[in-house]
Design a protein around this motif. Structure first.
Motif, mmCIF file in Angstrom:
data_model
loop_
_atom_site.group_PDB
_atom_site.id
_atom_site.type_symbol
_atom_site.label_atom_id
_atom_site.label_comp_id
_atom_site.label_asym_id
_atom_site.label_seq_id
_atom_site.Cartn_x
_atom_site.Cartn_y
_atom_site.Cartn_z
ATOM 1 N N GLU A 79 1.132 -1.138 0.341
ATOM 2 C CA GLU A 79 -0.151 0.090 0.065
ATOM 3 C C GLU A 79 0.990 1.227 0.119
ATOM 4 N N SER A 80 0.460 2.123 -0.646
ATOM 5 C CA SER A 80 0.937 3.966 -0.295
ATOM 6 C C SER A 80 0.354 4.930 -0.362
ATOM 7 N N VAL A 81 0.993 5.849 0.411
ATOM 8 C CA VAL A 81 0.787 7.344 0.826
ATOM 9 C C VAL A 81 0.984 7.635 0.026
ATOM 10 N N ASN A 82 0.647 9.602 0.290
ATOM 11 C CA ASN A 82 1.621 10.058 0.078
ATOM 12 C C ASN A 82 2.014 11.333 0.585
ATOM 13 N N ASN A 83 1.628 11.570 2.330
ATOM 14 C CA ASN A 83 1.491 12.136 2.783
ATOM 15 C C ASN A 83 1.988 12.001 4.309
ATOM 16 N N GLY A 84 2.045 12.783 4.851
ATOM 17 C CA GLY A 84 2.258 11.996 6.947
ATOM 18 C C GLY A 84 0.856 11.558 7.260
ATOM 19 N N GLU A 85 -0.476 12.466 6.668
ATOM 20 C CA GLU A 85 -1.192 12.445 8.455
ATOM 21 C C GLU A 85 -1.730 10.654 7.634
ATOM 22 N N ASP A 86 -2.127 10.703 6.751
ATOM 23 C CA ASP A 86 -2.666 9.703 5.789
ATOM 24 C C ASP A 86 -2.076 8.131 6.000
ATOM 25 N N ALA A 87 -0.273 8.447 6.329
ATOM 26 C CA ALA A 87 0.213 7.432 6.385
ATOM 27 C C ALA A 87 -0.123 6.719 7.690
ATOM 28 N N LEU A 88 0.119 7.871 9.266
ATOM 29 C CA LEU A 88 -0.600 7.704 10.181
ATOM 30 C C LEU A 88 -1.644 6.882 10.599
ATOM 31 N N LYS A 89 -2.618 7.505 9.334
ATOM 32 C CA LYS A 89 -4.301 6.834 9.862
ATOM 33 C C LYS A 89 -3.903 5.102 8.972
ATOM 34 N N LYS A 90 -2.740 5.166 8.142
ATOM 35 C CA LYS A 90 -2.818 3.526 7.540
ATOM 36 C C LYS A 90 -1.774 2.748 8.836
ATOM 37 N N LEU A 91 -0.999 3.379 9.752
ATOM 38 C CA LEU A 91 -0.736 2.707 10.714
ATOM 39 C C LEU A 91 -1.445 2.176 11.857
ATOM 40 N N ARG A 92 -2.382 3.638 12.067
ATOM 41 C CA ARG A 92 -3.564 3.238 13.311
ATOM 42 C C ARG A 92 -4.487 1.841 12.747
ATOM 43 N N ASN A 93 -4.443 1.432 11.523
ATOM 44 C CA ASN A 93 -5.608 1.112 11.299
ATOM 45 C C ASN A 93 -5.089 -0.514 10.640
ATOM 46 N N ASN A 94 -3.804 -0.138 11.117
ATOM 47 C CA ASN A 94 -3.326 -1.617 9.643
ATOM 48 C C ASN A 94 -1.957 -2.255 10.831
ATOM 49 N N ASP A 95 -1.331 -3.548 9.828
ATOM 50 C CA ASP A 95 0.155 -4.418 10.805
ATOM 51 C C ASP A 95 0.530 -3.756 9.357
ATOM 52 N N TYR A 96 1.956 -3.528 9.711
ATOM 53 C CA TYR A 96 2.439 -3.346 8.461
ATOM 54 C C TYR A 96 4.310 -4.094 8.697
ATOM 55 N N ASP A 97 4.967 -4.687 7.730
ATOM 56 C CA ASP A 97 5.756 -5.419 8.316
ATOM 57 C C ASP A 97 6.487 -5.492 8.337
ATOM 58 N N LEU A 98 6.793 -3.929 6.206
ATOM 59 C CA LEU A 98 7.652 -2.744 6.584
ATOM 60 C C LEU A 98 7.561 -2.033 6.075
ATOM 61 N N VAL A 99 7.970 -0.569 6.790
ATOM 62 C CA VAL A 99 7.518 0.636 6.518
ATOM 63 C C VAL A 99 8.578 1.212 5.794
ATOM 64 N N PHE A 100 8.080 1.657 4.982
ATOM 65 C CA PHE A 100 9.317 2.757 4.083
ATOM 66 C C PHE A 100 8.747 4.251 3.819
ATOM 67 N N SER A 101 9.265 5.380 4.230
ATOM 68 C CA SER A 101 9.231 6.498 4.805
ATOM 69 C C SER A 101 10.981 7.668 4.205
ATOM 70 N N ASP A 102 9.630 8.006 3.265
ATOM 71 C CA ASP A 102 10.792 9.835 2.932
ATOM 72 C C ASP A 102 10.769 10.215 4.409
#
Length: 544
Positions: free
Chosen positions: A39-62
């Protein structure tokens, strides 16, 4: 763990990247190594929403994400709110390699970095290295994922026993877990064991934290100062050293440590906030202004954003509002009032913060010449004062300062005397209290000079030469400074040198003060004191 054994096909991945081309490229490369769930997002706020609601094994952040939160601020919030499982991997992707960026992000411990431009080969190599390292601590992290502290501690012990090569890292994790769980005696045992084998920086820092939590602040200070003398730039150790000094009332020393830490890692909002707070306690308005301004800017998209720095920045603007040029006065007044409004609008203020806002608002309006509006704001603050409990002595001195502007002098000084009784022997607060009165008497030079002389003599009788020196040196620049002020300054400097704290600049100041007193008549009853001081100074300086 070789590449072919890493189960990429089972991993869920989040890409945080503002450039669409880069998001597409990363997704393609990850697909090439077997990742199927991206999955991908283009900003920090959307990223945090994803991270609050889902578990990810790998996170790549610019690191640089355009407007809004940057990669460091995402990582800050991820660690602060535990949005990523301990077993997950967080990787910072960046083209920037500035000291500010590296030091800032390192403090929140990403699992690794990948530098742009990212190629498939680079991605494979870095992932294998990062995941292989992470896999060593897999059992510990899986237990932490499940909030099973005992299982995590047992896993640390097994790793240390079964793979002695990783014993120290295992003990480091164990010590950190124990401190987080407030099991300080057990943490102490770990750090004592490690330090008995090898003096490693993280164990010294851990032991200092244990001393701090046991309120053994001097022991913590000694350990942290020993760590500061090493070549390693352990910025976290400077934070804890500043905390230990602050708890002992050594605010000037704490400020010096924080200034050095901020110079190494200026993007830490909490460090800037701490510097602003300590600078205010020291009455250092310039440093307070700089650090609060930086903290406000850094806090724009941070989870550590605080109303205190908005209020602090408004307070630090008062000298410009009161005594600056017309332009500075106008701009600073507008800025201070906007800051107060932002504090009220952006935060759910408690009673104390609301009071501070009202006090600074009243002071701003009064200092800017809007006397009637200032009085209205003060009356609003006064209603809060009467109902406020648990006010700190710093808060009470601020209230005293405002009362001096809005109440009769008799009423204000009566309140001030009550505060002074509560201050008792607290030297820092005594200095702040008398500075407040000194500033109030700015337009009554004779009364101000009388206050300085009485207070200076009191400090010298107590052999408190540092505070006496600060007061006399400040007073020696007054237009009406007289022989008593110059003699007091000389006594303070000589007293400081006698205590083994020489200073080249003070040597020059001492010579200048003797020159000012050359015209003191021999018939003056103070002349013998001057001669005695000359004799003491010659003993100190020798043949120089």
């Amino acid at each position: 763990m070789p590449l072919e054994l890493i189960p990429y096909h089972k991993m869920s991945v989040l890409i945080i990247e503002d450039l669409a081309e880069m998001r597409s490229s990363m997704k393609s490369m990850l697909g090439n190594i077997g990742v199927q769930h991206t999955e991908s997002v283009n900003n920090g706020e959307d990223a945090l929403k994803k991270l609050r609601n889902n578990d990810y094994d790998l996170v790549f952040s610019d690191y640089e994400l355009g407007r809004g939160k940057d990669g460091q601020q995402i990582l800050e919030e991820v660690r602060f709110n535990n949005l990523v499982k301990p077993s997950s991997v967080f990787i910072m992707v960046t083209a920037a390699q500035t000291v500010d960026m590296v030091m800032g992000a390192l403090e929140f411990a990403p699992d690794g970095y990948i530098a742009k431009p990212v190629t498939l080969e680079l991605l494979k190599t870095r992932l294998v290295r990062i995941i292989r390292t992470k896999d060593i601590y897999k059992e510990i992290n899986l237990a932490l994922d499940d909030d099973n502290t005992e299982a995590a501690l047992n896993a640390c012990n097994r790793l240390a026993m079964e793979k002695p090569k990783f014993a120290l890292p295992a003990y480091r994790i164990k010590g950190k877990i124990l401190i987080e769980q407030e099991r300080f005696e057990e943490a102490k045992d770990i750090y004592e064991t490690v330090l008995g084998i090898k003096r490693v920086a993280w164990a010294i820092l851990g032991m200092a934290k244990v001393h701090f939590y046991f309120k053994e602040y001097e022991q913590a200070q000694n350990l942290l100062e020993s760590l500061a003398k090493t070549k390693a730039k352990y910025v976290e150790a400077q934070d804890w050293l500043a905390k230990s000094l602050e708890e002992q009332g050594k605010y000037k020393a704490a400020q010096k440590v924080l200034v050095e830490a901020v110079a190494q890692s200026p993007k830490s909002i909490r460090r800037q906030q701490a510097l602003g707070r300590v600078a205010e306690k020291n009455g250092d308005i310039d440093v307070m202004w700089k650090s609060c301004r930086k903290a406000v800017a850094l806090g724009k998209n941070s989870c550590f954003k605080s109303p205190d720095v908005f209020i602090g920045l408004a307070k630090s603007l008062q000298p410009k509002i009161k005594g600056g040029s017309m332009r500075d006065k106008k701009l600073s007044t507008v800025e201070a009032l906007n800051l107060i409004e932002s504090a009220r609008m952006d935060f759910d203020l408690d009673t104390i913060a609301s009071l501070k806002c009202s006090l600074v608002e009243a002071e701003t309006l009064m200092n800017s010449g809007k006397e009637e509006e200032g009085k209205l704001a003060y009356r609003a603050a006064d209603t809060i004062i009467s109902s406020s409990k648990n006010l700190s002595l710093d808060d009470k001195i601020d209230i005293f300062n405002t009362k001096l502007q809005f109440e009769t002098e008799e009423i204000a000084m009566e309140y001030g005397k009550q505060v002074l009784n509560e201050i008792a022997s607290n030297k820092r607060l005594q200095v702040k209290y008398y500075k407040t009165i000194e500033l109030f008497l700015h337009n009554r030079p004779a009364d101000r000079l009388k206050l300085v002389k009485e207070r200076g003599e009191e400090l010298l009788l107590r052999e408190d030469v540092e505070d006496a020196l600060e007061m006399y040196l400040r007073a020696s620049s007054f237009k009406d400074a007289d022989e008593d002020i110059f003699l007091g300054a000389l006594k303070s400097i000589i007293g400081r040198f006698k205590k083994g704290r020489p200073d080249r600049q003070l040597t020059q100041k001492c010579d200048a003060l003797f020159k000012e007193l050359e015209t003191l008549s021999e018939s003056d009853p103070r002349h013998p004191i001057l001669e005695q001081l000359k004799f003491q100074w010659e003993e100190i300086t020798g043949d120089e």
